[in-house]
Every structure is written in structure tokens, then in C-alpha cells.
Design a protein around this motif. Structure first.
Motif, PDB file in Angstrom:
ATOM      1  N   ARG A  64       0.860  -1.184   0.000  1.00 16.05           N
ATOM      2  CA  ARG A  64       0.000   0.000   0.000  1.00 16.05           C
ATOM      3  C   ARG A  64       0.893   1.229   0.000  1.00 16.05           C
ATOM      4  NH1 ARG A  64      -2.924   2.731   4.556  1.00 16.05           N
ATOM      5  NH2 ARG A  64      -4.752   3.774   3.665  1.00 16.05           N
ATOM      6  N   MET A  65       0.697   2.095  -0.967  1.00 11.38           N
ATOM      7  CA  MET A  65       1.414   3.370  -0.996  1.00 11.38           C
ATOM      8  C   MET A  65       0.622   4.368  -0.165  1.00 11.38           C
ATOM      9  SD  MET A  65       4.097   2.829  -2.925  1.00 11.38           S
ATOM     10  CE  MET A  65       4.704   4.410  -3.558  1.00 11.38           C
ATOM     11  N   ILE A  66       1.299   5.042   0.751  1.00 14.98           N
ATOM     12  CA  ILE A  66       0.620   5.978   1.642  1.00 14.98           C
ATOM     13  C   ILE A  66       1.236   7.365   1.512  1.00 14.98           C
ATOM     14  CG2 ILE A  66      -0.097   4.213   3.281  1.00 14.98           C
ATOM     15  CD1 ILE A  66       2.269   5.013   5.052  1.00 14.98           C
ATOM     16  N   ILE A  90      10.769  12.935   6.051  1.00 17.54           N
ATOM     17  CA  ILE A  90      11.081  12.969   7.483  1.00 17.54           C
ATOM     18  C   ILE A  90      11.721  14.299   7.861  1.00 17.54           C
ATOM     19  CG2 ILE A  90      12.578  11.950   9.254  1.00 17.54           C
ATOM     20  CD1 ILE A  90      12.152   9.232   7.882  1.00 17.54           C
ATOM     21  N   ASP A  91      12.541  14.838   6.964  1.00 21.47           N
ATOM     22  CA  ASP A  91      13.234  16.102   7.233  1.00 21.47           C
ATOM     23  C   ASP A  91      12.355  17.327   7.015  1.00 21.47           C
ATOM     24  OD1 ASP A  91      15.503  14.670   7.881  1.00 21.47           O
ATOM     25  OD2 ASP A  91      16.406  14.859   5.894  1.00 21.47           O
ATOM     26  N   GLY A  92      11.074  17.101   6.671  1.00 24.47           N
ATOM     27  CA  GLY A  92      10.133  18.201   6.589  1.00 24.47           C
ATOM     28  C   GLY A  92      10.083  18.955   5.281  1.00 24.47           C
ATOM     29  N   LEU A  94       7.806   0.590   4.312  1.00 25.50           N
ATOM     30  CA  LEU A  94       9.025   1.385   4.373  1.00 25.50           C
ATOM     31  C   LEU A  94       8.887   2.520   5.375  1.00 25.50           C
ATOM     32  CD1 LEU A  94      11.856   1.809   3.078  1.00 25.50           C
ATOM     33  CD2 LEU A  94      10.759   3.365   1.467  1.00 25.50           C
ATOM     34  N   ALA A  95       7.710   3.122   5.437  1.00 26.23           N
ATOM     35  CA  ALA A  95       7.490   4.256   6.335  1.00 26.23           C
ATOM     36  C   ALA A  95       7.164   3.830   7.761  1.00 26.23           C
ATOM     37  CB  ALA A  95       6.354   5.123   5.794  1.00 26.23           C
TER      38      ALA A  95
END
Length: 299
Positions: A165-167, A237-239, A249-250
Motif C-alpha cells: 500500500r502506498m501511503i 522525514i526532514d520536513g 518502508l514508512a
């Protein structure tokens, strides 16, 4: 060579080595008369005498010696190869080359194959990192990895991972500044981190599905573009904006609170990764072990 000649040549080699029809017949588990008939039939077909027979011994003629000089090394090579194949059942060996993207290598292939390689030191695995569809023959690879619906016809396909699933994700500070999109159509007002596809060089259009409805794609834009998925995740993650990444992965970043999801209702699941390889391929002992290690199990 006629098939029957193989058996007759084996008989010839046995008689020449034993120097006796009696001992050769016992070794081959046939009667002495049957063995004698076999040798005579071979000599008749070739039109020459291959053995000199006396009341006390049997010896090859010059023609027989010449023929045996070719036969014996060939038989030795065949026997050695058969022994190696038999030994490979107990000690598999060989190299398996697999072409795949960075994400399946890191999250599926390596975790499953690392224990195998420790258990079987004679098995070698080479990972070839590619993101587009790869012709296995031209790349000299044994197998490749793709999502289930992308495997070509004529290939054997085996599931090696769960559904994917791509989120859509973003860092808490980014979502705090820009707000969370309510629908995929709101992405035009956001900084999005793009992924450039190596297959044709175009940017990946984000894929969504209306709740209970049709699938559609959205082209996004932003400051950053990468051609591999891991930097996309790190930039989120770095905004630096929103990213569309695999949920597995996330996962660690989500659990740690470094990322949050949005548009969850618009992100469908789809068939996960499959290993594909040619249907005409005869799996080696090493490849058979790799297949078994990678196979996805429901439990």
C-alpha cells in the motif's frame, strides 16, 4: 551415436579394465554369454575387432586401445559430473543473480536470504539493483522482482511478499505549517517530493482510488526529485514536503512519530512483490534454496 552403442561401449570399457569377461560380467550384473554377445555385436557394427581373446586373458587390440583412449576420459568426466550433481543435493552450491529495486532488496530479499547464506556457505547471491523492467537473458540474471500485476507473460511468478500500500506521509512540522490535504486534488497546493522512474525518465504520478470507486493519478510538484525511494522517505522525514511511499518502508518513522499519514481513505492496497523467472529455466540446487527461502507464507 546410436543409443544402444552407449551400453555396448560401457561393456567394452569394463572388459578392457577387468581383462576378463567373467569379472566384467559380474561387475555389470549380466551373464558372461550376454556380455560376449554385446561385444561381438559392437565389433560387427564397427567392422573391426576391438578385443583379443585368449584362453587366459582378454586385451584390447590397437583399434580397441584407440577407442578406449577417447572413451575412458569421457566416462570419467560424466561420472564426476553426476557425482557433483548428487553431492549438490547435500551441499548446494552456485550463484544466483537477482535484479530488483532498492526497496524489495532491503525489506524482503535480504532479511529472507541472510539466514540462508549463513547456513549454506557455498551458495552465492548477487543483487543487481535496477528499477525498470529488466530482460533477464540480456542482463544475465536468474530472476527479477516486480509487483504482482507487472510480471510479464511467459514467466513463472511466485509471491515473495504481502500486499503493498502506498501511503501519503509528511513530517509533523510540515503538516503543521501547510496543513493536511483533504483529498488528492489538494496536492497541487503542497510541496511534494517526486520520484523519477528509470524505465522512461518520467515523474511518477501518484496513484489513488476514490473510496469505493475508480483509480486515478495525480501529478505533483515540489523542490525535490529523486530516482530511488529511500531518499524520498528521508526528505519527508526532514520536513521538505509530502511523499507517497510504501507503508512498510514508512512504518518505523510512523511508529517513532517522525511522520504522519494523510489521505488514508484514498490509498488502496495492491498485489505485493513477486519473483519472476523464465518458465524454461531448470532451477539449480542453489536457486531452489533461494526460491524456498523467498516464498511468501500465509502463516
Amino acid at each position: 551415436m546410436l543409443r544402444e552403442n552407449i551400453h555396448d561401449l560401457i561393456a567394452l570399457a569394463a572388459v578392457a579394465e577387468e581383462r576378463s569377461f567373467t569379472r566384467a560380467a559380474a561387475r555389470l550384473n549380466v551373464s558372461q554369454s550376454a556380455l560376449s554377445h554385446t561385444i561381438k555385436a559392437l565389433e560387427t557394427r564397427l567392422g573391426m575387432r576391438l578385443l583379443t581373446r585368449t584362453t587366459r586373458s582378454v586385451a584390447p587390440t590397437l583399434e580397441g586401445e584407440d577407442l578406449l583412449a577417447t572413451l575412458n576420459p569421457a566416462f570419467d568426466m560424466i561420472e564426476a559430473r553426476l557425482k557433483a550433481l548428487n553431492d549438490s543435493r547435500d551441499r548446494p552450491s552456485g550463484t544466483v543473480r537477482i535484479v530488483a529495486g532498492e526497496y524489495p532488496i532491503e525489506t524482503l530479499l535480504w532479511p529472507k536470504l541472510s539466514p540462508l547464506l549463513k547456513e549454506h556457505p557455498a551458495v552465492n547471491v548477487e543483487f543487481v539493483m535496477e528499477y525498470g523492467y529488466t530482460d533477464l537473458a540480456s542482463a544475465q540474471c536468474d530472476a527479477g522482482v516486480r509487483y504482482g500485476e507487472q510480471v510479464s507473460e511467459g514467466m513463472i511468478s511466485m509471491r515473495i511478499g504481502p500486499d503493498e500500500r502506498m501511503i501519503c506521509v509528511g513530517a509533523p512540522d510540515y503538516l503543521g505549517r501547510a496543513g493536511a490535504p483533504e483529498t488528492p486534488h489538494d496536492l497541487g497546493g503542497h510541496d511534494c517530493i517526486n520520484l523519477r522512474l528509470s524505465t522512461h525518465g518520467q515523474l511518477y504520478a501518484w496513484e489513488f482510488q476514490e473510496p469505493g470507486g475508480a483509480e486515478f493519478r495525480v501529478k505533483v510538484s515540489g523542490q525535490l526529485t529523486f530516482n530511488t525511494i529511500n531518499p524520498v522517505l528521508q526528505a519527508a522525514i526532514d520536513g521538505h514536503g509530502l511523499a507517497l511511499v510504501p507503508d512498510r518502508l514508512a512504518g518505523p518513522a510512523l511508529e517513532a512519530g517522525r511522520l504522519k499519514t494523510c489521505l488514508d481513505a484514498w490509498c488502496p492496497t495492491f498485489p505485493g512483490f513477486h519473483l519472476y523467472y523464465p518458465s524454461r529455466m531448470r532451477p539449480s540446487s542453489a536457486f531452489g534454496l533461494v526460491l524456498e527461502a523467498l516464498r511468501e507464507r500465509s502463516d
